[in-house]
Design a protein around this motif. Structure first.
Motif, mmCIF file in Angstrom:
data_model
loop_
_atom_site.group_PDB
_atom_site.id
_atom_site.type_symbol
_atom_site.label_atom_id
_atom_site.label_comp_id
_atom_site.label_asym_id
_atom_site.label_seq_id
_atom_site.Cartn_x
_atom_site.Cartn_y
_atom_site.Cartn_z
ATOM 1 N N GLU A 121 0.721 4.079 -2.978
ATOM 2 C CA GLU A 121 0.260 5.432 -2.646
ATOM 3 C C GLU A 121 1.365 6.467 -2.620
ATOM 4 O O GLU A 121 1.134 7.641 -2.913
ATOM 5 C CB GLU A 121 -0.459 5.414 -1.285
ATOM 6 C CG GLU A 121 -1.755 4.622 -1.306
ATOM 7 C CD GLU A 121 -2.514 4.687 0.011
ATOM 8 O OE1 GLU A 121 -2.176 5.558 0.861
ATOM 9 O OE2 GLU A 121 -3.429 3.864 0.203
ATOM 10 N N LYS A 155 0.839 -1.210 0.000
ATOM 11 C CA LYS A 155 0.000 0.000 0.000
ATOM 12 C C LYS A 155 0.872 1.257 0.000
ATOM 13 O O LYS A 155 0.571 2.244 -0.694
ATOM 14 C CB LYS A 155 -0.922 -0.031 1.226
ATOM 15 C CG LYS A 155 -2.143 0.873 1.147
ATOM 16 C CD LYS A 155 -3.120 0.536 2.247
ATOM 17 C CE LYS A 155 -4.242 1.581 2.365
ATOM 18 N NZ LYS A 155 -5.072 1.687 1.151
ATOM 19 N N GLN A 194 -5.165 5.942 10.565
ATOM 20 C CA GLN A 194 -6.514 6.537 10.640
ATOM 21 C C GLN A 194 -7.507 5.731 9.812
ATOM 22 O O GLN A 194 -8.643 5.477 10.236
ATOM 23 C CB GLN A 194 -6.465 7.985 10.147
ATOM 24 C CG GLN A 194 -5.796 8.937 11.120
ATOM 25 C CD GLN A 194 -5.513 10.303 10.505
ATOM 26 O OE1 GLN A 194 -5.785 10.539 9.324
ATOM 27 N NE2 GLN A 194 -4.942 11.210 11.294
ATOM 28 N N GLU A 195 -7.075 5.297 8.617
ATOM 29 C CA GLU A 195 -7.974 4.569 7.710
ATOM 30 C C GLU A 195 -8.474 3.273 8.335
ATOM 31 O O GLU A 195 -9.634 2.891 8.114
ATOM 32 C CB GLU A 195 -7.232 4.262 6.396
ATOM 33 C CG GLU A 195 -8.076 3.535 5.378
ATOM 34 C CD GLU A 195 -7.302 3.206 4.087
ATOM 35 O OE1 GLU A 195 -7.798 2.384 3.309
ATOM 36 O OE2 GLU A 195 -6.209 3.765 3.886
ATOM 37 N N PHE A 196 -7.611 2.605 9.109
ATOM 38 C CA PHE A 196 -7.990 1.291 9.643
ATOM 39 C C PHE A 196 -8.293 1.294 11.138
ATOM 40 O O PHE A 196 -8.387 0.239 11.756
ATOM 41 C CB PHE A 196 -6.891 0.273 9.309
ATOM 42 C CG PHE A 196 -6.775 -0.018 7.839
ATOM 43 C CD1 PHE A 196 -7.697 -0.866 7.226
ATOM 44 C CD2 PHE A 196 -5.798 0.568 7.072
ATOM 45 C CE1 PHE A 196 -7.623 -1.142 5.876
ATOM 46 C CE2 PHE A 196 -5.701 0.303 5.717
ATOM 47 C CZ PHE A 196 -6.616 -0.548 5.113
ATOM 48 N N SER A 197 -8.443 2.486 11.713
ATOM 49 C CA SER A 197 -8.748 2.560 13.148
ATOM 50 C C SER A 197 -10.253 2.363 13.382
ATOM 51 O O SER A 197 -11.056 2.650 12.510
ATOM 52 C CB SER A 197 -8.320 3.906 13.718
ATOM 53 O OG SER A 197 -6.931 3.981 13.705
ATOM 54 N N ARG A 214 -1.823 8.274 7.961
ATOM 55 C CA ARG A 214 -3.019 8.087 7.146
ATOM 56 C C ARG A 214 -3.519 6.639 7.212
ATOM 57 O O ARG A 214 -4.713 6.371 7.342
ATOM 58 C CB ARG A 214 -2.697 8.484 5.703
ATOM 59 C CG ARG A 214 -3.890 8.703 4.810
ATOM 60 C CD ARG A 214 -3.490 9.360 3.496
ATOM 61 N NE ARG A 214 -2.647 8.487 2.660
ATOM 62 C CZ ARG A 214 -1.392 8.766 2.311
ATOM 63 N NH1 ARG A 214 -0.822 9.887 2.729
ATOM 64 N NH2 ARG A 214 -0.719 7.936 1.549
ATOM 65 N N PHE A 215 -2.595 5.700 7.139
ATOM 66 C CA PHE A 215 -2.899 4.272 7.198
ATOM 67 C C PHE A 215 -3.563 3.931 8.537
ATOM 68 O O PHE A 215 -4.565 3.203 8.598
ATOM 69 C CB PHE A 215 -1.600 3.476 7.003
ATOM 70 C CG PHE A 215 -1.765 1.989 7.012
ATOM 71 C CD1 PHE A 215 -1.953 1.282 5.822
ATOM 72 C CD2 PHE A 215 -1.699 1.250 8.204
ATOM 73 C CE1 PHE A 215 -2.090 -0.107 5.828
ATOM 74 C CE2 PHE A 215 -1.830 -0.135 8.205
ATOM 75 C CZ PHE A 215 -2.033 -0.810 7.004
#
Length: 481
Positions: free
Chosen positions: A431, A427, A478-481, A475-476
């Motif tokens: 990205e 990822k 936050q995306e998967f929290s 960012r990663f």
């Protein structure tokens, strides 16, 4: 008429199918595809792929050492010996190497063990490095990089079936050359864990635990140590080296000391000491009995000359009959690349203080190592500012191996198709255009996740890489929290 292939993936050597080499694994293969897409005009959120997956210094922009390339140029094209643009000490080195070559050409085969005068220079280098401890040129084998020599020694050691199969003790995390070679040769990997909480230090109690557990299902015969460490960047203490030597003597193991990063030591209070030096300083009880091979290369340190494939090994206390078999084995591949042998000679016999190339050589060497030390410090410092990333000091070598905390949702999603840190690295590549190697490719304790990253990109590009990595990780998370 349809013809069935003689060789298929179903009937090929099954060991080859089991071999894995993460440093050039799926993430790197995808990075190559992305680079092609960028050249074809495909729009991405970035304009280039920053490769921090492999210790390839020149590919990352490090400049060659002038003296080395001058001598190699004259060895390749001897007409240049008439040119006044080259200093006399470079010409002398080139003449000496050419005189030792068949037909005075580096295009000729050499002796299988390597050119004799170069092996003599390697022995003198080892003696000087180790404070006068004798080195015999007959115990020096020049090789195609250190990797070739490491695999050759493993070939000598591997034997047996079932519970008698040779076990090879390798650190976790480890450099995947070892696991790949062990798999290819049909031996058994015996994992011992480095202590991440103590800067990836080595504990003999852990060695003993791994050894005793392995003796239930194989015959451990050899212990492999990488110092300074790859991928973990630690530098072993004198005490640790002594403890390892006592351990291999007590347990009757062969010792393989991978010392290709011996000039790459950056941390205050750390110092490279060769296993051979410590072995002989411990006295004859050890120096006359412990069987060992140590390895060095032109690919790392301040040279970074990976493509020349130069290296050597020194064998200590090897049974003379086994040594004869070793010499036979290396003769099968005729000889290591002669250009790599020539470069190895320059590494062990560089310009001296009274020679014209000395000032420039020392200036270039010092600059490379100082820049690497600064990048080691910078990498540790910046990564440790990122919540969820923990990086031990990069004491030596060319890599950091930070631990990453991944949200459970990311772990669950990854398990559908990837190992979690592979998912993370893939990822990151898609990205941000940053190519790293997942920690799972090197081995890690269950439930922990890491990545390996080189410190080789130029300082400004390294800062960009670290900033983009920091942004991505936040960012990663936050995306998967």
């Amino acid at each position: 008429m349809f013809q069935i292939s003689v060789l298929t993936v179903d009937n090929m050597n099954p060991r080859v199918k089991k071999v894995e080499y993460a440093v050039r694994g799926p993430v790197v293969q995808r990075a190559v595809q992305i680079e092609k897409e960028l050249r074809e005009g495909v729009k991405k959120p970035f304009t280039e792929v920053i490769k921090a997956n492999i210790g390839d210094a020149h590919a990352m922009g490090q400049k060659p050492i002038t003296f080395f390339r001058q001598v190699l140029a004259m060895c390749s094209y001897p007409e240049l010996l008439k040119d006044n643009m080259f200093p006399e000490d470079a010409k002398q080195r080139a003449r000496r190497i050419l005189e030792a070559c068949g037909g005075h050409s580096i295009g000729a085969y050499s002796a299988s063990q390597g050119i004799e005068c170069i092996r003599q220079d390697v022995a003198r280098y080892i003696e000087k490095r180790d404070g006068g401890i004798a080195s015999n040129p007959d115990n020096i084998y020049l090789s195609t990089g250190a990797s070739d020599a490491i695999v050759t020694i493993l070939k000598l050691l591997v034997r047996g079936e079932g519970c008698d199969r040779t076990g090879v003790m390798i650190s976790i995390p480890q450099y995947p050359l070892y696991s790949a070679a062990i798999t290819d040769l049909g031996a058994v990997q015996v994992h011992y864990y480095l202590d991440e909480a103590n800067c990836w230090s080595l504990d003999v109690a852990e060695l003993r635990r791994a050894l005793n557990a392995a003796r239930q299902h194989c015959n451990p015969r050899v212990l492999c140590i990488i110092n300074p460490g790859n991928p973990t960047g630690q530098v072993q203490s004198r005490q640790c080296i002594e403890d390892v030597i006592r351990f291999v003597k007590e347990e009757h193991l062969f010792l393989m000391a991978d010392e290709v990063y011996q000039d790459n030591v950056y941390a205050e209070g750390c110092k490279f000491q060769s296993f051979k030096k410590v072995l002989f300083e411990m006295g004859p009880e050890y120096s006359s009995t412990v069987e060992m091979a140590s390895f060095h290369s032109t690919s790392k340190c301040y040279m970074g000359e990976c493509g020349f494939r130069g290296g050597y090994m020194e064998v200590i206390n090897m049974d003379p009959e086994v040594k004869a078999q070793l010499t036979k084995l290396v003769s099968v591949r005729l000889c290591p690349p002669v250009s790599g042998q020539a470069l190895m000679d320059l590494v062990v016999n560089p310009p001296q203080p009274d020679e014209p190339s000395y000032t420039t050589f020392m200036k270039e060497r010092t600059a490379v190592l100082a820049e690497l030390a600064e990048k080691a410090r910078l990498t540790e410092q910046i990564l440790n500012t990122v919540p969820g990333i923990t990086c031990n000091p990069v004491q030596g070598a060319m890599y950091s191996f930070p631990r990453i905390t991944l949200p459970q949702k990311a772990i669950d999603k990854a398990k559908a198709g990837h190992i979690p840190d592979m998912f993370y690295c893939m990822k990151l590549l898609e990205e941000e255009g940053i190519c790293l190697v997942p920690g799972s490719g090197f081995g890690q304790r269950e439930g922990t996740f890491h990545f390996r990253m080189t410190i080789l990109p130029p300082t400004e590009k390294l800062k960009v890489l670290l900033q983009r990595l920091r942004d991505f990780h936040q960012r990663f998370t936050q995306e998967f929290s």
